[in-house]
Design an enzyme around this catalytic site. Structure first.
Site, PDB file in Angstrom:
ATOM      1  N   ASP A 274       0.821  -1.212   0.000  1.00  0.00           N
ATOM      2  CA  ASP A 274       0.000   0.000   0.000  1.00  0.00           C
ATOM      3  C   ASP A 274       0.858   1.267   0.000  1.00  0.00           C
ATOM      4  OD1 ASP A 274      -2.347   1.374  -0.067  1.00  0.00           O
ATOM      5  OD2 ASP A 274      -2.721   1.255   2.081  1.00  0.00           O
TER       6      ASP A 274
ATOM      7  N   THR B 183     -10.182  -7.977  -5.382  1.00  0.00           N
ATOM      8  CA  THR B 183     -11.443  -8.075  -6.133  1.00  0.00           C
ATOM      9  C   THR B 183     -12.109  -6.695  -6.216  1.00  0.00           C
ATOM     10  OG1 THR B 183     -12.403  -8.844  -4.036  1.00  0.00           O
ATOM     11  CG2 THR B 183     -11.994 -10.516  -5.704  1.00  0.00           C
TER      12      THR B 183
ATOM     13  N   ASN C 108     -10.286  -3.819  -6.582  1.00  0.00           N
ATOM     14  CA  ASN C 108      -9.447  -2.868  -7.324  1.00  0.00           C
ATOM     15  C   ASN C 108      -9.953  -2.575  -8.746  1.00  0.00           C
ATOM     16  OD1 ASN C 108      -6.287  -3.902  -5.792  1.00  0.00           O
ATOM     17  ND2 ASN C 108      -7.622  -2.203  -5.282  1.00  0.00           N
TER      18      ASN C 108
ATOM     19  N   LEU D 237      -7.292  -4.805   7.366  1.00  0.00           N
ATOM     20  CA  LEU D 237      -6.915  -5.998   6.613  1.00  0.00           C
ATOM     21  C   LEU D 237      -7.353  -5.922   5.152  1.00  0.00           C
ATOM     22  CD1 LEU D 237      -5.528  -8.704   7.074  1.00  0.00           C
ATOM     23  CD2 LEU D 237      -7.667  -9.623   7.935  1.00  0.00           C
ATOM     24  N   SER D 238      -8.388  -5.140   4.870  1.00  0.00           N
ATOM     25  CA  SER D 238      -8.870  -4.925   3.492  1.00  0.00           C
ATOM     26  C   SER D 238      -9.122  -6.233   2.741  1.00  0.00           C
ATOM     27  CB  SER D 238      -7.900  -4.023   2.715  1.00  0.00           C
ATOM     28  OG  SER D 238      -7.781  -2.773   3.333  1.00  0.00           O
TER      29      SER D 238
HETATM   30  C1  FPP Z   1      -1.813  -0.254  -3.332  1.00  0.00           C
HETATM   31  O1  FPP Z   1      -1.393   1.101  -3.352  1.00  0.00           O
HETATM   32  C2  FPP Z   1      -1.208  -1.009  -4.440  1.00  0.00           C
HETATM   33  C3  FPP Z   1      -1.900  -1.659  -5.421  1.00  0.00           C
HETATM   34  C4  FPP Z   1      -3.391  -1.635  -5.478  1.00  0.00           C
HETATM   35  C5  FPP Z   1      -1.224  -2.370  -6.519  1.00  0.00           C
HETATM   36  C6  FPP Z   1       0.048  -3.110  -6.202  1.00  0.00           C
HETATM   37  C7  FPP Z   1       0.492  -3.735  -7.464  1.00  0.00           C
HETATM   38  C8  FPP Z   1       1.724  -3.663  -8.010  1.00  0.00           C
HETATM   39  C9  FPP Z   1       2.876  -3.010  -7.325  1.00  0.00           C
HETATM   40  C10 FPP Z   1       1.856  -4.222  -9.406  1.00  0.00           C
HETATM   41  C11 FPP Z   1       2.838  -5.269  -9.620  1.00  0.00           C
HETATM   42  C12 FPP Z   1       2.628  -6.452  -8.801  1.00  0.00           C
HETATM   43  C13 FPP Z   1       3.368  -7.558  -8.920  1.00  0.00           C
HETATM   44  C14 FPP Z   1       3.178  -8.699  -7.987  1.00  0.00           C
HETATM   45  C15 FPP Z   1       4.398  -7.666  -9.946  1.00  0.00           C
HETATM   46  P1  FPP Z   1      -2.466   2.246  -3.568  1.00  0.00           P
HETATM   47  O2  FPP Z   1      -2.659   2.439  -5.028  1.00  0.00           O
HETATM   48  O3  FPP Z   1      -3.721   1.920  -2.816  1.00  0.00           O
HETATM   49  O4  FPP Z   1      -1.749   3.491  -2.951  1.00  0.00           O
HETATM   50  P2  FPP Z   1      -2.437   4.699  -2.162  1.00  0.00           P
HETATM   51  O5  FPP Z   1      -3.063   4.112  -0.925  1.00  0.00           O
HETATM   52  O6  FPP Z   1      -1.278   5.611  -1.853  1.00  0.00           O
HETATM   53  O7  FPP Z   1      -3.442   5.324  -3.090  1.00  0.00           O
END
Ligand code: FPP
Length: 221
Positions: free
Chosen positions: A2, A48, A50, A176-177
């Protein structure tokens, strides 16, 4: 993983740059986990929920996922076992085939298992397990009273993976989301404000040290 979006925003960049940086960090932290002797490490790459994000962000995440599926070959050389958990049916046939190949090619390794949760939701996983149980009852293979904790555990996406010891959530939120809700019933939690792209090898070691100091009783005394 995150905090990718906020990491990018702090630098005046689009959110997808944060995901790109987060994906790089996933490689570094995985290698360090192996060096520390961790046997299983699971990443929440895509939930699910996202899909509700703006289409360009979802597209950027799918592109990154595709690119990293190719790069996973580097991990195979280092004898990582790779697993994917979640409802993979929602991904394109091309991505699904890549995931299947990586699982198959790495099935012989057991130094560390890296599990990528993709289109994963804990509630979705439990609903899926319930459907499998209902099918077994309908087919006359089991009776309703045969549906025990052990039985259901084997119907989860993580059927052959141990329950969670430690959940690390970077990025400042303390929830935990919908991640591994069954498997983390007795997990220890470690929260840090550090955004995922900044989460370092030292941060991982710190989390493990804190975990080692915890007194786990699993409901006993
Ligand atoms: C959460 O941060 C992150 C995600 C929803 C995506 C994580 C996915 C990757 C890094 C892609 C590659 C994965 C692999 C396994 C190669 P956020 O977008 O919720 O951040 P924020 O809370 O600051 O908005």
């Amino acid at each position: 993983m995150d905090g990718n979006g906020r990491w990018a925003k702090k630098r005046g960049l689009p959110r997808k740059f944060g995901h790109r940086e987060g994906a790089k960090n996933f490689k570094k932290i995985s290698r360090h986990a192996k060096a520390l002797g961790i046997k299983y490490i699971t990443y929440y790459a895509f939930s699910t929920e996202n899909w509700k994000r703006p289409q360009d962000e979802v597209d950027a995440l799918m592109d990154l996922f595709d690119k990293y599926l190719d790069q996973i070959d580097g991990f195979l050389k280092e004898e990582f076992r790779i697993r994917f958990i979640g409802d993979l049916s929602k991904f394109t046939p091309k991505l699904r085939e890549k995931m299947r190949q990586k699982e198959e090619l790495s099935a012989k390794y057991d130094s560390i298992t890296m599990i990528i949760a993709a289109n994963y939701g804990g509630r979705d996983e439990l609903a899926h397990a319930a459907r499998l149980a209902a099918e077994d009852v309908k087919a006359g293979l089991i009776a309703p009273e045969d549906i025990t904790e052990d039985y259901l555990q084997k119907k989860l996406y993580t059927e052959d993976i141990p329950n969670v010891d430690l959940i690390i959530r970077p990025g400042g939120e303390q929830r935990l989301s919908n991640f591994l809700i069954w498997q983390s019933a007795y997990a220890e939690y470690y929260f840090t404000d550090t955004l995922w792209p900044d989460f370092s090898k030292n941060d991982l070691e710190k989390a493990v040290e804190v975990y080692c100091e915890r007194n786990r009783r699993f409901g006993g005394v």
